[in-house]
Write a protein that holds these residues in place. Structure first.
Motif, PDB file in Angstrom:
ATOM      1  N   ALA A  44       1.005  -1.170  -0.101  1.00 42.22           N
ATOM      2  CA  ALA A  44       0.002   0.082   0.003  1.00 42.22           C
ATOM      3  C   ALA A  44       0.957   1.358  -0.023  1.00 42.22           C
ATOM      4  N   LEU A  45       1.851   1.245   0.693  1.00 40.98           N
ATOM      5  CA  LEU A  45       2.902   2.254   0.909  1.00 40.98           C
ATOM      6  C   LEU A  45       3.644   2.653  -0.477  1.00 40.98           C
ATOM      7  N   GLN A  46       3.952   1.536  -1.235  1.00 46.30           N
ATOM      8  CA  GLN A  46       4.691   1.539  -2.236  1.00 46.30           C
ATOM      9  C   GLN A  46       3.809   2.064  -3.438  1.00 46.30           C
ATOM     10  N   ARG A  47       2.280   1.532  -3.267  1.00 41.75           N
ATOM     11  CA  ARG A  47       1.435   2.299  -4.596  1.00 41.75           C
ATOM     12  C   ARG A  47       1.141   3.835  -4.176  1.00 41.75           C
ATOM     13  N   VAL A  48       1.364   4.109  -2.772  1.00 44.95           N
ATOM     14  CA  VAL A  48       1.077   5.612  -2.705  1.00 44.95           C
ATOM     15  C   VAL A  48       1.977   6.286  -3.301  1.00 44.95           C
ATOM     16  N   LEU A  49       3.289   5.749  -3.077  1.00 36.42           N
ATOM     17  CA  LEU A  49       4.488   6.738  -3.493  1.00 36.42           C
ATOM     18  C   LEU A  49       4.593   6.607  -5.176  1.00 36.42           C
ATOM     19  N   ALA A  50       4.252   5.558  -5.833  1.00 38.22           N
ATOM     20  CA  ALA A  50       4.076   5.162  -7.280  1.00 38.22           C
ATOM     21  C   ALA A  50       2.951   6.307  -7.790  1.00 38.22           C
ATOM     22  N   ASP A  51       1.886   6.436  -6.905  1.00 39.91           N
ATOM     23  CA  ASP A  51       0.616   7.271  -7.160  1.00 39.91           C
ATOM     24  C   ASP A  51       1.163   8.673  -7.520  1.00 39.91           C
ATOM     25  N   LEU A  52       1.883   9.072  -6.610  1.00 37.70           N
ATOM     26  CA  LEU A  52       2.249  10.389  -6.594  1.00 37.70           C
ATOM     27  C   LEU A  52       3.315  10.885  -7.367  1.00 37.70           C
ATOM     28  N   GLN A  53       4.053   9.771  -7.683  1.00 35.45           N
ATOM     29  CA  GLN A  53       5.236   9.952  -8.793  1.00 35.45           C
ATOM     30  C   GLN A  53       4.623   9.712 -10.131  1.00 35.45           C
ATOM     31  N   GLY A  54       3.593   9.299 -10.315  1.00 34.96           N
ATOM     32  CA  GLY A  54       2.953   8.761 -11.715  1.00 34.96           C
ATOM     33  C   GLY A  54       3.675   7.803 -12.293  1.00 34.96           C
ATOM     34  N   VAL A  55       4.143   6.966 -11.619  1.00 32.96           N
ATOM     35  CA  VAL A  55       5.128   5.770 -12.275  1.00 32.96           C
ATOM     36  C   VAL A  55       4.429   4.263 -11.777  1.00 32.96           C
ATOM     37  N   GLN A 110       6.420  18.755  -2.189  1.00 28.89           N
ATOM     38  CA  GLN A 110       6.819  18.470  -3.776  1.00 28.89           C
ATOM     39  C   GLN A 110       5.205  18.320  -4.251  1.00 28.89           C
ATOM     40  N   VAL A 111       4.354  17.441  -3.432  1.00 27.02           N
ATOM     41  CA  VAL A 111       3.066  16.880  -4.460  1.00 27.02           C
ATOM     42  C   VAL A 111       1.888  17.717  -3.716  1.00 27.02           C
ATOM     43  N   GLY A 112       1.989  18.429  -2.611  1.00 27.49           N
ATOM     44  CA  GLY A 112       0.907  19.097  -1.995  1.00 27.49           C
ATOM     45  C   GLY A 112       0.367  18.236  -0.916  1.00 27.49           C
ATOM     46  N   ALA A 113      -0.075  18.931   0.162  1.00 25.31           N
ATOM     47  CA  ALA A 113      -0.678  18.435   1.249  1.00 25.31           C
ATOM     48  C   ALA A 113      -1.838  17.559   0.975  1.00 25.31           C
ATOM     49  N   ASP A 114      -2.844  18.229   0.279  1.00 28.58           N
ATOM     50  CA  ASP A 114      -4.035  17.512  -0.256  1.00 28.58           C
ATOM     51  C   ASP A 114      -3.864  16.224  -0.881  1.00 28.58           C
ATOM     52  N   ALA A 115      -2.935  16.233  -2.038  1.00 27.50           N
ATOM     53  CA  ALA A 115      -2.605  15.210  -3.067  1.00 27.50           C
ATOM     54  C   ALA A 115      -2.070  14.184  -2.029  1.00 27.50           C
ATOM     55  N   LEU A 116      -1.191  14.485  -0.948  1.00 28.45           N
ATOM     56  CA  LEU A 116      -0.696  13.262  -0.216  1.00 28.45           C
ATOM     57  C   LEU A 116      -1.593  12.726   0.566  1.00 28.45           C
ATOM     58  N   ASP A 117      -2.607  13.392   1.284  1.00 30.25           N
ATOM     59  CA  ASP A 117      -3.623  12.948   2.176  1.00 30.25           C
ATOM     60  C   ASP A 117      -4.642  11.893   1.370  1.00 30.25           C
ATOM     61  N   GLU A 118      -4.892  12.665   0.118  1.00 29.55           N
ATOM     62  CA  GLU A 118      -5.823  11.807  -0.773  1.00 29.55           C
ATOM     63  C   GLU A 118      -5.015  10.516  -1.203  1.00 29.55           C
ATOM     64  N   ALA A 119      -3.824  10.264  -1.502  1.00 29.84           N
ATOM     65  CA  ALA A 119      -3.219   9.283  -1.917  1.00 29.84           C
ATOM     66  C   ALA A 119      -3.296   8.261  -0.580  1.00 29.84           C
TER      67      ALA A 119
END
Length: 329
Positions: A44-55, A110-119
């Protein structure tokens, strides 16, 4: 059924049960286990980082599903953590809370607080889960550096410090550039006892450097190693207020006035000395740890590679491998 037949069946049953009990749920590193809940959290954590980076979440190998690649990436991180956590505990290597908070804050910037919390919410995670991941990453780095320092040794590090002194010395200098040694010698005799202002005035009159008439040969502050080697060696050898004898470089002949010099201490420079050595030493250490810890990975998730301390994809001919990804639907 004959008594001997019953005995044989019991033996087979007992052996099968023993083998099943011996296999880890997901993986085992020494006496520490990775269970399915641990892997699900890591994925789940790996997917959060991938979602935020778009990779993609993990680098899929030929014929491998993306979900399986994500599982392998997350599981490899879990194995690495279990390999180093004992060393970290024994040597009291703990990431400072302030450093962890700073790392999380940088990601948020880097990604924004809202984007981070949503991810995080999308994957059923919280900020605390992210903070724990940051703590592990920084602790891993501390272990890597400690292992490298222990392996390389103090004497070698100090030898590297002396050898690379120009990289750790910041100088503020002025110079006069001339076309020949004879010109440089004449100018040197003229300025060898000059103050900085007197030196700058002569530079404005005599230096062939473009813009010298305005700047007076002022180079400002820079790390010595950014200059060509001959100039760097000459300027580092000076003390503030001293003037060099003519120095030849590919640009011509220089007379140098040192305004100021700051040298980073060995302790301050140690991290940058270790950096190019740390990965190599840490990989060697991990290979030894792989043998000591007898790492096991359930074949459903791939095969453990001790040379990289990671999980590689199972070959399709592997009878123990299954195609569905166990940790990701």
């Amino acid at each position: 059924m004959s008594p001997s037949r019953v005995a044989r069946v019991l033996i087979v049953v007992l052996l099968t049960a023993a083998c099943g009990a011996g296999r880890p749920e997901v993986a085992r590193v020494g006496d520490r286990e990775v269970e399915e809940t641990d892997l699900a959290q890591a994925v789940a954590l790996q997917r959060v980082l991938a979602d935020l980076q778009g990779v993609p979440c993990g680098q899929a190998q030929e014929g491998e599903r993306e979900a399986a690649a994500c599982d392998r990436t997350a599981l490899s991180a879990e194995l690495l953590w279990l390999a180093i956590v004992g060393y970290a505990e024994a040597n009291d290597l703990v990431a400072a809370a302030s450093d962890v908070d700073e790392a999380v804050s940088q990601l948020e910037t880097q990604v924004g607080a809202d984007a981070l919390d949503e991810a995080l919410e999308k994957r059923g995670l919280t900020r605390d889960d992210l903070v724990e991941l940051g703590r592990r990453i920084l602790t891993l780095r501390a272990v890597r550096d400690a292992v490298a320092e222990e392996s390389v040794g103090e004497d070698e590090l100090r030898a590297q410090y002396d050898k690379r002194m120009n990289e750790f010395t910041t100088v503020q200098a002025d110079h006069i550039l001339l076309g020949s040694q004879a010109e440089a010698e004449r100018v040197y005799r003229r300025v060898r006892d000059a103050s900085e202002q007197e030196f700058v005035d002569v530079a404005k009159q005599t230096s062939s450097e473009p813009g010298a008439a305005e700047r007076g040969g002022r180079l400002g502050s820079a790390v010595a190693s950014t200059y060509v080697p001959e100039f760097a060696e000459a300027v580092v050898a000076l003390e503030p207020g001293e003037i060099s004898r003519p120095v030849r470089t590919q640009f011509g002949w220089h007379v140098i006035y040192l305004v100021d010099k700051e040298i980073a201490s060995f302790e301050e420079a140690k991290a940058s000395i270790l950096e190019p050595l740390a990965d190599r030493e840490f990989r060697s250490w991990l290979e030894e740890r792989a043998e000591e810890l007898d790492v096991e990975v359930d074949p459903r998730y791939g095969r453990f590679d001790p040379t990289t301390f990671s999980v590689s994809a199972s070959r399709s001919t592997d009878p123990d491998a299954v195609s569905p990804s166990p940790a990701t639907p």
